[in-house]
Design a protein around this motif. Structure first.
Motif, PDB file in Angstrom:
ATOM      1  N   ILE A 311       0.845  -1.191   0.000  1.00  0.00           N
ATOM      2  CA  ILE A 311       0.000   0.000   0.000  1.00  0.00           C
ATOM      3  C   ILE A 311       0.881   1.242   0.000  1.00  0.00           C
ATOM      4  O   ILE A 311       1.829   1.355   0.787  1.00  0.00           O
ATOM      5  N   ILE A 312       0.582   2.177  -0.907  1.00  0.00           N
ATOM      6  CA  ILE A 312       1.379   3.396  -1.022  1.00  0.00           C
ATOM      7  C   ILE A 312       0.898   4.412   0.010  1.00  0.00           C
ATOM      8  O   ILE A 312      -0.273   4.809  -0.010  1.00  0.00           O
ATOM      9  N   PRO A 313       1.745   4.844   0.952  1.00  0.00           N
ATOM     10  CA  PRO A 313       1.328   5.875   1.916  1.00  0.00           C
ATOM     11  C   PRO A 313       1.207   7.226   1.226  1.00  0.00           C
ATOM     12  O   PRO A 313       2.198   7.784   0.750  1.00  0.00           O
ATOM     13  N   SER A 314      -0.006   7.733   1.141  1.00  0.00           N
ATOM     14  CA  SER A 314      -0.231   8.978   0.396  1.00  0.00           C
ATOM     15  C   SER A 314      -0.760  10.107   1.265  1.00  0.00           C
ATOM     16  O   SER A 314      -0.731  11.268   0.847  1.00  0.00           O
ATOM     17  N   ALA A 315      -1.261   9.799   2.456  1.00  0.00           N
ATOM     18  CA  ALA A 315      -1.863  10.827   3.308  1.00  0.00           C
ATOM     19  C   ALA A 315      -0.982  11.078   4.524  1.00  0.00           C
ATOM     20  O   ALA A 315      -0.380  10.155   5.079  1.00  0.00           O
ATOM     21  N   PHE A 316      -0.920  12.342   4.908  1.00  0.00           N
ATOM     22  CA  PHE A 316      -0.198  12.710   6.123  1.00  0.00           C
ATOM     23  C   PHE A 316      -0.788  14.008   6.653  1.00  0.00           C
ATOM     24  O   PHE A 316      -1.401  14.777   5.919  1.00  0.00           O
ATOM     25  N   GLU A 317      -0.596  14.228   7.942  1.00  0.00           N
ATOM     26  CA  GLU A 317      -1.083  15.455   8.579  1.00  0.00           C
ATOM     27  C   GLU A 317      -0.010  16.526   8.495  1.00  0.00           C
ATOM     28  O   GLU A 317       1.177  16.254   8.685  1.00  0.00           O
ATOM     29  N   THR A 318      -0.422  17.732   8.205  1.00  0.00           N
ATOM     30  CA  THR A 318       0.509  18.852   8.102  1.00  0.00           C
ATOM     31  C   THR A 318       0.331  19.769   9.309  1.00  0.00           C
ATOM     32  O   THR A 318      -0.773  20.251   9.576  1.00  0.00           O
ATOM     33  N   VAL A 319       1.405  19.997  10.041  1.00  0.00           N
ATOM     34  CA  VAL A 319       1.417  20.912  11.183  1.00  0.00           C
ATOM     35  C   VAL A 319       2.496  21.951  10.907  1.00  0.00           C
ATOM     36  O   VAL A 319       3.688  21.695  11.122  1.00  0.00           O
ATOM     37  N   GLY A 320       2.102  23.096  10.394  1.00  0.00           N
ATOM     38  CA  GLY A 320       3.087  24.098  10.015  1.00  0.00           C
ATOM     39  C   GLY A 320       3.990  23.573   8.919  1.00  0.00           C
ATOM     40  O   GLY A 320       3.532  23.166   7.854  1.00  0.00           O
ATOM     41  N   HIS A 321       5.305  23.524   9.182  1.00  0.00           N
ATOM     42  CA  HIS A 321       6.256  23.014   8.189  1.00  0.00           C
ATOM     43  C   HIS A 321       6.551  21.533   8.394  1.00  0.00           C
ATOM     44  O   HIS A 321       7.445  20.980   7.752  1.00  0.00           O
ATOM     45  N   ILE A 322       5.791  20.872   9.265  1.00  0.00           N
ATOM     46  CA  ILE A 322       6.046  19.477   9.623  1.00  0.00           C
ATOM     47  C   ILE A 322       5.003  18.566   8.988  1.00  0.00           C
ATOM     48  O   ILE A 322       3.794  18.833   9.086  1.00  0.00           O
TER      49      ILE A 322
END
Length: 589
Positions: A311-322
């Motif tokens: 499974i290709i990891p495509s989603a992530f949470e953005t916190v500022g520049h992180i």
């Protein structure tokens, strides 16, 4: 192969045409055994099995130079910057293009839209460097009645641009400033020069790299006679340069076709354009389109790097520049490569990539994070609802995915309300509410979160409307409703999904010492929680009733988001029952 002779250049001469993207930035790629699937033989044999458009499985892989091969052998693959070899993702596509006058390119593009390349992020119109000329200069070419260039030197006419430039240099009047900008720069004020220099430095600092290059392949002979048969006898002898030109990149299906093999629609447009404008000069040329690592999307790169079927990891949470990843166990052996691709494909917005090591178990709700790529700092600034929040993910909690839910909650407040935020964190609800309501009382157990809450309230200029507390949630509820502030509180927010329902017991008997004949306004309580039950609403409602020790609790329940498969986050809103507020039993603090 059908080619053209352009501007009397030597055979096999390459005109580099560079296209820049404002959204993509520089990246790099891994030297892993998995990249062996990019062998040129396999790529060419499988190219026909893939659908229309650019793909890493299509095109040709350019051969590596001895210098690149030597660097590949000497570099250490363990280093972050050498995880990915960008050269492995370079693809070359051979296309056909129409070289047309710059003034006619947009009209022809609209008429030939269905027969052009139409690839994502690739413009159908490409520039041809080396034949650019400003429009003001074109007026200096005096045309005779028969369409030939007049080289005479009568009134106001000049034999060449060189003579005209020399005349302006001698006069050096306002026309010299307009026509020749390099002369004008000599007398520009220093302030403007400093601004221009600063702008150049900023543009260089963006690190923007080319993701696509188009080169026109030049070879002698063949095309002129072929185009003559298509456009008529008048074509021969009209190869005088007429000014700036553009390339219209044709569909990939026409890459190896001659002018007579082009669709009838293209032929008709070319013949019509030539008849309407006898000075129009159209040529069929062969181009080499090179797509670099920067062109490909994150999922395309990861699909090539990770094992087949993963499974290709495509989603992530953005916190500022992180960028905050939550990788599966199967992704952990490739975590550094995944992080590097995420960082490369989301610069400059993303500068740090982290992965959550374990679930949240401590009272301060802080996460154990591992920095995988980029800047090591976890201190960042988040912008939400027009407000700025300083956050340190190493010591405080923040969830950007709840921004929509926070906005929904804030929409129910008005300027008369007084808010009591039991688990405020760094203040996403408390500070946003302070812009709307009359007064906010914010509390958190984490001293680091309280420090950032005070700092953020000053940053957003609401420090006069927020009173900050640092204590346990039960003690905070008891302290607030035992004081004279109790009757003014209209809303209580309890955003601690893991344990918030257990804190509801603190509301039992909060008005026990108050006279019942007095008029009361009971607050609206908004409590959040998780549920893995088949009926999550019923399960959460039962936990609320057990905590309040009250059966008749009218609750407005809604699902916020699916946190994990089968695990829902819910929000329950209800008015504090009078029987609970005046209950005999009271929490002993």
């Amino acid at each position: 192969m059908v080619t053209t002779k352009l501007l009397h250049l030597k055979p096999n001469y390459l005109l580099p045409l560079t296209i820049f993207s404002p959204k993509l930035s520089s990246f790099s790629l891994p030297k892993r055994p998995i990249l062996s699937l990019f062998s040129s033989t396999q790529t060419e044999t499988e190219s026909q099995a893939f659908s229309y458009g650019p793909s890493l499985h299509k095109g040709k892989i350019p051969p590596k130079t001895p210098f690149q091969t030597q660097n590949q052998d000497t570099h250490q693959p363990e280093e972050e910057e050498n995880l990915i070899d960008e050269e492995n993702f370079t693809r070359i596509f051979h296309l056909a293009a129409l070289r047309v006058p710059a003034n006619d390119c947009f009209a022809l593009e609209n008429r030939l839209r269905g027969h052009l390349l139409n690839w994502p992020r690739i413009k159908n119109i490409a520039r041809v460097p080396g034949d650019e000329i400003e429009e003001e200069m074109m007026t200096l070419f005096d045309k005779g009645k028969d369409g030939e260039e007049n080289n005479g030197g009568s009134d106001g006419e000049f034999e060449s641009l060189v003579l005209y430039r020399e005349k302006l240099v001698k006069e050096f009047n306002y026309r010299g400033f307009v026509k020749f900008k390099n002369l004008a720069k000599i007398s520009r004020p220093g302030k403007r020069k400093r601004k221009e220099k600063k702008g150049d430095e900023e543009s260089k600092g963006n690190g923007r790299k080319e993701f696509c290059v188009v080169e026109v392949v030049e070879e002698e002979g063949g095309v002129e006679e072929e185009m003559k048969g298509l456009l008529g006898e008048e074509f021969k002898g009209q190869r005088i340069w007429k000014g700036s030109t553009r390339l219209l990149l044709l569909d990939e299906r026409y890459g190896d076709k001659g002018s007579q093999e082009l669709p009838q629609a293209i032929k008709a447009v070319l013949v019509e354009e030539t008849k309407e404008n006898r000075s129009s000069h159209i040529e069929l040329v062969r181009c080499k389109l090179t797509l670099f690592y920067d062109y490909w999307q994150m999922n395309e790169i990861l699909e090539a790097l990770l094992p087949e079927g993963m499974i290709i990891p495509s989603a992530f949470e953005t916190v500022g520049h992180i960028a905050h990843l939550n990788l599966r166990d199967e992704h952990l052996p490739y975590k550094n490569v995944i992080a590097k691709v995420v960082l490369d494909k989301n610069k400059p917005k993303i500068q740090t990539v982290v992965n959550k090591i374990d679930a949240i178990h401590n009272d301060y709700r802080t996460m154990q994070l591992e920095v995988l790529a980029g800047n090591r700092s976890l201190v960042t600034t988040v912008v939400e609802n027009g407000l700025r929040f300083h956050v340190d993910l190493a010591t405080v909690y923040w969830n950007s995915r709840l921004a929509t839910e926070r906005q929904r909650l804030l929409s129910g407040f008005n300027h008369k309300d007084v808010i009591c935020d039991v688990f405020s964190g760094v203040g996403p609800i408390a500070i946003s509410a302070a812009k709307i309501v009359k007064r906010v009382y914010a509390n958190d157990l984490n001293p680091f979160a309280v420090e950032y809450l005070e700092r953020n309230s000053v940053l957003n200029k609401v420090e006069r409307k927020i009173k900050v507390f640092n204590m346990d949630g039960r003690r905070f509820i008891n302290a607030m409703f035992s004081s004279e502030k109790a009757h003014s509180i209209t809303h209580v927010v309890m955003n601690l999904p893991n344990d918030a329902a257990e804190f509801l017991v603190a509301f039992r008997g909060v008005y026990r010492d108050q006279p019942r004949d007095k008029e009361f306004s009971f607050p609206m309580i908004h409590v959040y929680g998780f549920s893995k039950a088949r009926d999550p609403e019923f399960d959460f409602h039962e936990r609320i009733r057990i905590a309040l020790q009250e059966v008749a609790v009218n609750v407005d329940m809604r699902r916020v988001r699916l946190v994990a498969p089968g695990k829902w986050m819910l929000c329950a809103s209800f008015i504090l029952p009078e029987s609970v507020a005046f209950a005999e039993s009271r929490l002993n603090m």
